[in-house]
Design a protein around this motif. Structure first.
Motif, PDB file in Angstrom:
ATOM      1  N   ASP A  77       0.828  -1.208   0.000  1.00 44.10           N
ATOM      2  CA  ASP A  77       0.000   0.000   0.000  1.00 44.10           C
ATOM      3  C   ASP A  77       0.862   1.256   0.000  1.00 44.10           C
ATOM      4  O   ASP A  77       2.088   1.193  -0.173  1.00 44.10           O
ATOM      5  N   GLY A  78       0.204   2.399   0.201  1.00 39.70           N
ATOM      6  CA  GLY A  78       0.863   3.693   0.099  1.00 39.70           C
ATOM      7  C   GLY A  78       2.055   3.875   1.004  1.00 39.70           C
ATOM      8  O   GLY A  78       3.058   4.490   0.617  1.00 39.70           O
ATOM      9  N   GLU A  79       1.980   3.360   2.232  1.00 39.83           N
ATOM     10  CA  GLU A  79       3.101   3.514   3.154  1.00 39.83           C
ATOM     11  C   GLU A  79       4.346   2.802   2.629  1.00 39.83           C
ATOM     12  O   GLU A  79       5.468   3.275   2.811  1.00 39.83           O
ATOM     13  N   ASP A  80       4.143   1.657   1.974  1.00 41.78           N
ATOM     14  CA  ASP A  80       5.277   0.930   1.396  1.00 41.78           C
ATOM     15  C   ASP A  80       5.856   1.680   0.204  1.00 41.78           C
ATOM     16  O   ASP A  80       7.055   1.597  -0.077  1.00 41.78           O
ATOM     17  N   TYR A  81       4.991   2.424  -0.496  1.00 39.08           N
ATOM     18  CA  TYR A  81       5.456   3.181  -1.661  1.00 39.08           C
ATOM     19  C   TYR A  81       6.462   4.254  -1.255  1.00 39.08           C
ATOM     20  O   TYR A  81       7.378   4.572  -2.021  1.00 39.08           O
ATOM     21  N   CYS A  82       6.280   4.802  -0.057  1.00 37.00           N
ATOM     22  CA  CYS A  82       7.098   5.956   0.355  1.00 37.00           C
ATOM     23  C   CYS A  82       8.597   5.649   0.306  1.00 37.00           C
ATOM     24  O   CYS A  82       9.402   6.511  -0.047  1.00 37.00           O
ATOM     25  N   LYS A  83       8.970   4.427   0.643  1.00 33.81           N
ATOM     26  CA  LYS A  83      10.385   4.044   0.653  1.00 33.81           C
ATOM     27  C   LYS A  83      11.017   4.202  -0.722  1.00 33.81           C
ATOM     28  O   LYS A  83      12.214   4.463  -0.850  1.00 33.81           O
ATOM     29  N   TYR A  84      10.217   4.063  -1.760  1.00 33.96           N
ATOM     30  CA  TYR A  84      10.727   4.091  -3.136  1.00 33.96           C
ATOM     31  C   TYR A  84      10.305   5.359  -3.880  1.00 33.96           C
ATOM     32  O   TYR A  84      10.393   5.421  -5.099  1.00 33.96           O
ATOM     33  N   CYS A  85       9.861   6.356  -3.126  1.00 31.77           N
ATOM     34  CA  CYS A  85       9.416   7.612  -3.730  1.00 31.77           C
ATOM     35  C   CYS A  85      10.592   8.578  -3.870  1.00 31.77           C
ATOM     36  O   CYS A  85      11.334   8.788  -2.909  1.00 31.77           O
ATOM     37  N   PRO A  86      10.788   9.182  -5.032  1.00 31.59           N
ATOM     38  CA  PRO A  86      11.909  10.114  -5.212  1.00 31.59           C
ATOM     39  C   PRO A  86      11.778  11.386  -4.378  1.00 31.59           C
ATOM     40  O   PRO A  86      12.757  12.106  -4.195  1.00 31.59           O
ATOM     41  N   GLU A  87      10.571  11.659  -3.862  1.00 29.65           N
ATOM     42  CA  GLU A  87      10.351  12.874  -3.075  1.00 29.65           C
ATOM     43  C   GLU A  87      10.023  12.543  -1.619  1.00 29.65           C
ATOM     44  O   GLU A  87       9.427  13.358  -0.912  1.00 29.65           O
ATOM     45  N   CYS A  98       2.721  12.096  -5.416  1.00 25.66           N
ATOM     46  CA  CYS A  98       2.343  10.782  -5.942  1.00 25.66           C
ATOM     47  C   CYS A  98       0.850  10.639  -6.161  1.00 25.66           C
ATOM     48  O   CYS A  98       0.402   9.672  -6.776  1.00 25.66           O
ATOM     49  N   TYR A  99       0.057  11.583  -5.655  1.00 24.20           N
ATOM     50  CA  TYR A  99      -1.389  11.459  -5.738  1.00 24.20           C
ATOM     51  C   TYR A  99      -1.835  11.401  -7.198  1.00 24.20           C
ATOM     52  O   TYR A  99      -1.572  12.322  -7.983  1.00 24.20           O
ATOM     53  N   GLY A 100      -2.490  10.320  -7.578  1.00 23.56           N
ATOM     54  CA  GLY A 100      -2.978  10.169  -8.939  1.00 23.56           C
ATOM     55  C   GLY A 100      -1.916   9.785  -9.954  1.00 23.56           C
ATOM     56  O   GLY A 100      -2.208   9.671 -11.147  1.00 23.56           O
ATOM     57  N   ALA A 101      -0.671   9.580  -9.489  1.00 23.31           N
ATOM     58  CA  ALA A 101       0.409   9.267 -10.426  1.00 23.31           C
ATOM     59  C   ALA A 101       0.406   7.788 -10.793  1.00 23.31           C
ATOM     60  O   ALA A 101      -0.109   6.945 -10.064  1.00 23.31           O
ATOM     61  N   ASP A 102       0.974   7.493 -11.953  1.00 27.84           N
ATOM     62  CA  ASP A 102       1.207   6.100 -12.347  1.00 27.84           C
ATOM     63  C   ASP A 102       2.436   5.624 -11.584  1.00 27.84           C
ATOM     64  O   ASP A 102       3.550   6.076 -11.844  1.00 27.84           O
ATOM     65  N   MET A 103       2.236   4.708 -10.635  1.00 26.18           N
ATOM     66  CA  MET A 103       3.317   4.304  -9.756  1.00 26.18           C
ATOM     67  C   MET A 103       4.466   3.639 -10.511  1.00 26.18           C
ATOM     68  O   MET A 103       5.617   3.700 -10.082  1.00 26.18           O
ATOM     69  N   LYS A 104       4.163   3.020 -11.631  1.00 32.75           N
ATOM     70  CA  LYS A 104       5.220   2.387 -12.420  1.00 32.75           C
ATOM     71  C   LYS A 104       6.155   3.425 -13.031  1.00 32.75           C
ATOM     72  O   LYS A 104       7.305   3.128 -13.349  1.00 32.75           O
ATOM     73  N   GLU A 105       5.638   4.636 -13.201  1.00 31.86           N
ATOM     74  CA  GLU A 105       6.447   5.719 -13.746  1.00 31.86           C
ATOM     75  C   GLU A 105       7.043   6.594 -12.655  1.00 31.86           C
ATOM     76  O   GLU A 105       8.103   7.192 -12.837  1.00 31.86           O
ATOM     77  N   PHE A 106       6.371   6.630 -11.504  1.00 38.24           N
ATOM     78  CA  PHE A 106       6.755   7.581 -10.466  1.00 38.24           C
ATOM     79  C   PHE A 106       7.796   7.027  -9.499  1.00 38.24           C
ATOM     80  O   PHE A 106       8.736   7.721  -9.107  1.00 38.24           O
TER      81      PHE A 106
END
Length: 247
Positions: free
Chosen positions: A191-201, A221-229
């Protein structure tokens, strides 16, 4: 020792196995027990036979079963030798988890065929491009002999051979399918919390809606394509390490 789950489905389809005796006239041991390769469940088309035995729905118009049912039938067939060995060795038809010998012939073969089946999509893509290439047969052989739990080990196995344009292209295809599969599965199970570790921002992100006296500001990241972001290369690397203990 590894364990294997004996399922009711295994027991149901093994009752229809078509056993026979083959005769080898040039051997002193002429009589060989076997399962009929052409009609293992009594009729041609073993995958369809399994779907019929299981009572799954067949489309009346096309005469075909759903892709997910075909997939389940193929896996039951691949698992069947181990299931049959468990029944015979334990004298039971009770479904459940059973220990199996890692180097028993049935389990050893099962691991290799399971890995081959897991690679069917990249194999099909390579085969479509190189229909008449004489190296395709060798590629199938390599894919049929991938040991262990990680079917994508085939990539390393192929790198041991003298590299040709065909092999280099095949490796690229396998890597593409591996990365797509691993990434898709990771995104579905995190989920979103796991995404944060791999977020460029991640360092500058407020990790939620922020308001500094004006309109609320959404995270990038809101509304972004996670595969691209996201840093997907890092996700894939960590997911492979977690699943298979390797990059």
């Amino acid at each position: 020792m590894p364990s294997f789950k004996l399922k009711p489905e295994h027991i149901k389809i093994m009752t229809d196995l078509n056993f026979r005796i083959s005769i080898l006239i040039d051997s002193k041991d002429r009589y060989r027990p076997a399962i009929d390769v052409k009609r293992p469940f009594g009729n041609s088309g073993p995958t369809t036979n399994v779907c019929e035995i299981m009572g799954w729905h067949c489309d009346e118009e096309s005469g075909e079963y759903a892709a997910e049912d075909i997939e389940k039938a193929e896996m039951l067939i691949i698992e069947l030798p181990v299931a049959l060995q468990i029944v015979m060795q334990n004298h039971t038809f009770e479904p459940g988890e059973y220990e199996v010998g890692e180097y028993s012939s049935a389990y050893f073969n099962y691991v290799h065929i399971r890995n081959y089946h897991a690679l069917k999509s990249p194999i099909a893509e390579i085969e479509e491009k190189y229909k008449d290439c004489d190296q395709m047969e060798r590629l199938h052989e390599v894919c049929m002999n991938v040991s262990g739990d990680n079917p994508w080990k085939v990539i390393d196995d192929l790198k041991w051979f003298a590299q040709t344009d065909f092999l280099a292209d095949a490796i690229v295809v396998f890597e593409k399918h591996r990365d797509e599969q691993i990434l898709d599965e990771w995104l579905k199970t995190h989920d979103g919390e796991d995404y944060c570790k791999y977020c460029p921002e991640n360092a500058e992100c407020p990790h939620g809606m922020a308001c500094y006296g004006g309109e609320p500001i959404e995270p990038s990241c809101y509304g972004a394509d996670m595969k691209e972001f996201l840093y997907t290369d890092s996700i894939i690397e960590d997911a492979l390490e977690e699943r298979y203990g390797e990059e």
